[in-house]
Motif scaffolding. Structure first.
Motif, PDB file in Angstrom:
ATOM      1  N   UNK A  96      44.523  34.306  34.350  1.00 33.44           N
ATOM      2  CA  UNK A  96      43.734  33.286  34.652  1.00 33.44           C
ATOM      3  C   UNK A  96      43.766  33.158  36.278  1.00 33.44           C
ATOM      4  N   UNK A  97      42.698  33.291  37.067  1.00 32.11           N
ATOM      5  CA  UNK A  97      42.828  33.069  38.564  1.00 32.11           C
ATOM      6  C   UNK A  97      42.746  34.669  39.230  1.00 32.11           C
ATOM      7  N   UNK A  98      43.060  35.560  38.525  1.00 29.18           N
ATOM      8  CA  UNK A  98      42.763  36.711  39.300  1.00 29.18           C
ATOM      9  C   UNK A  98      41.640  37.172  39.267  1.00 29.18           C
ATOM     10  N   UNK A  99      41.058  37.793  40.600  1.00 30.98           N
ATOM     11  CA  UNK A  99      39.680  38.136  41.072  1.00 30.98           C
ATOM     12  C   UNK A  99      39.946  39.520  41.623  1.00 30.98           C
ATOM     13  N   UNK A 100      38.659  39.776  41.993  1.00 28.76           N
ATOM     14  CA  UNK A 100      38.740  41.014  42.557  1.00 28.76           C
ATOM     15  C   UNK A 100      39.153  41.138  43.967  1.00 28.76           C
ATOM     16  N   UNK A 101      39.204  40.041  44.491  1.00 30.84           N
ATOM     17  CA  UNK A 101      39.802  39.802  46.003  1.00 30.84           C
ATOM     18  C   UNK A 101      41.225  40.294  45.888  1.00 30.84           C
ATOM     19  N   UNK A 102      41.943  40.094  44.840  1.00 31.17           N
ATOM     20  CA  UNK A 102      43.374  40.481  44.812  1.00 31.17           C
ATOM     21  C   UNK A 102      43.628  41.805  45.172  1.00 31.17           C
ATOM     22  N   UNK A 103      42.476  42.753  44.834  1.00 31.00           N
ATOM     23  CA  UNK A 103      42.813  44.188  44.972  1.00 31.00           C
ATOM     24  C   UNK A 103      43.037  44.518  46.632  1.00 31.00           C
ATOM     25  N   UNK A 104      42.206  43.559  47.510  1.00 29.42           N
ATOM     26  CA  UNK A 104      42.548  43.524  48.903  1.00 29.42           C
ATOM     27  C   UNK A 104      43.349  42.877  49.434  1.00 29.42           C
ATOM     28  N   UNK A 105      44.118  42.061  48.821  1.00 23.23           N
ATOM     29  CA  UNK A 105      45.096  41.137  49.242  1.00 23.23           C
ATOM     30  C   UNK A 105      46.400  42.029  49.599  1.00 23.23           C
TER      31      UNK A 105
END
Length: 281
Positions: free
Chosen positions: A51-60
């Protein structure tokens, strides 16, 4: 890394996202980049377990990616930056520059080992029976990726090529049981038959168990990752015990000569007796 952390196979992700597993293979190999829509769907599946994982993580940054996967900051080096010494490598570092040595050896003679194999060994759970598994060794990140399995079994890991021997470590998909293999030197121009030892936990007591093993080359891999994965998945669709019962005579003879098992009557402990060099000859 995310799929390994949540214990999800590429095929399962494909089914969840609604794309063919060959598409997943191309995404993972880097040949094709998922669209923004598909990245969102992938992130949604990962978020079910994290929970809390989002597509933004791939660019972080890598530290943030590790944090949202609950790996903790700085606990696992996800990728060492590429340098003049070699390409980047996912995973933990080994001391004494072992990974760089393995990478150099793989570059020099890894092609001798790449291919599809049949893996034979004495069953850990059914004494006296030979097991057959499908195994694939293929290039990945300058090293050798190892996969093996059959119906009900699926292992993945890495093979380090050092001094013309393979040091293989794999983990099982369902329970993270670890398997370790060490082969004798291979042959040129390609390894046709590799012998060695494998160790892992037996199913019932989960105690360390060792067996000799034989790797028989079946065919070469192709230059396409998706094709290789599809070929491997098709090749492992069989019952490992039925296939083991029909192991070639030469393979069974090799397994019998490499090691003998002696049952101690009063303790029930199985002793492993490795033959001498004279006996092997």
């Amino acid at each position: 890394m995310a799929l390994k952390v949540i214990n999800m196979s590429p095929a399962a992700l494909g089914a969840a996202v609604g794309v063919d597993k060959s598409v997943i293979s191309r995404w993972l190999s880097g040949k094709v980049t998922p669209s923004g829509h598909n990245l969102t769907r992938i992130a949604s599946e990962i978020a079910r377990a994290r929970p809390g994982f989002s597509a933004l993580a791939f660019e972080a940054p890598a530290e943030h990616f590790a944090r949202v996967l609950d790996l903790g900051p700085g606990t696992v080096p996800l990728r060492r930056p590429a340098s003049a010494e070699g390409p980047s490598v996912v995973g933990l570092e080994l001391p004494y520059d072992a990974l760089n040595d393995a990478r150099k050896e793989t570059e020099r003679r890894g092609v001798e080992y790449f291919g599809h194999y049949s893996l034979y060994y004495w069953s850990f759970t059914r004494p006296g029976r030979v097991v057959r598994m499908a195994m694939m060794l293929s290039p990945r990140d300058g090293l050798i990726e190892a996969r093996y399995g059959a119906n009900g079994f699926e292992f993945g890991g890495w093979a380090l090529l050092l001094m013309n021997r393979l040091y293989i470590q794999l983990s099982e998909k369902r329970y993270q049981a670890m398997m370790f293999m060490l082969t004798n030197p291979g042959q040129q121009p390609v390894a046709r038959r590799l012998t060695g030892l494998m160790m892992g936990p037996s199913d019932r007591l989960m105690v360390p168990t060792v067996s000799p093993m034989v790797l028989e080359r079946e065919r070469a891999i192709t230059g396409d990752d998706a094709t290789n994965i599809a070929d491997f998945e098709a090749a492992q669709d069989f019952d490992p015990f039925e296939q083991g019962d029909s192991a070639p005579f030469e393979v069974r003879h090799c397994l019998e000569n490499m090691v003998s098992m002696t049952r101690v009557a009063d303790t029930g402990v199985a002793l492993v007796q490795v033959p001498t060099a004279e006996a092997e000859g």
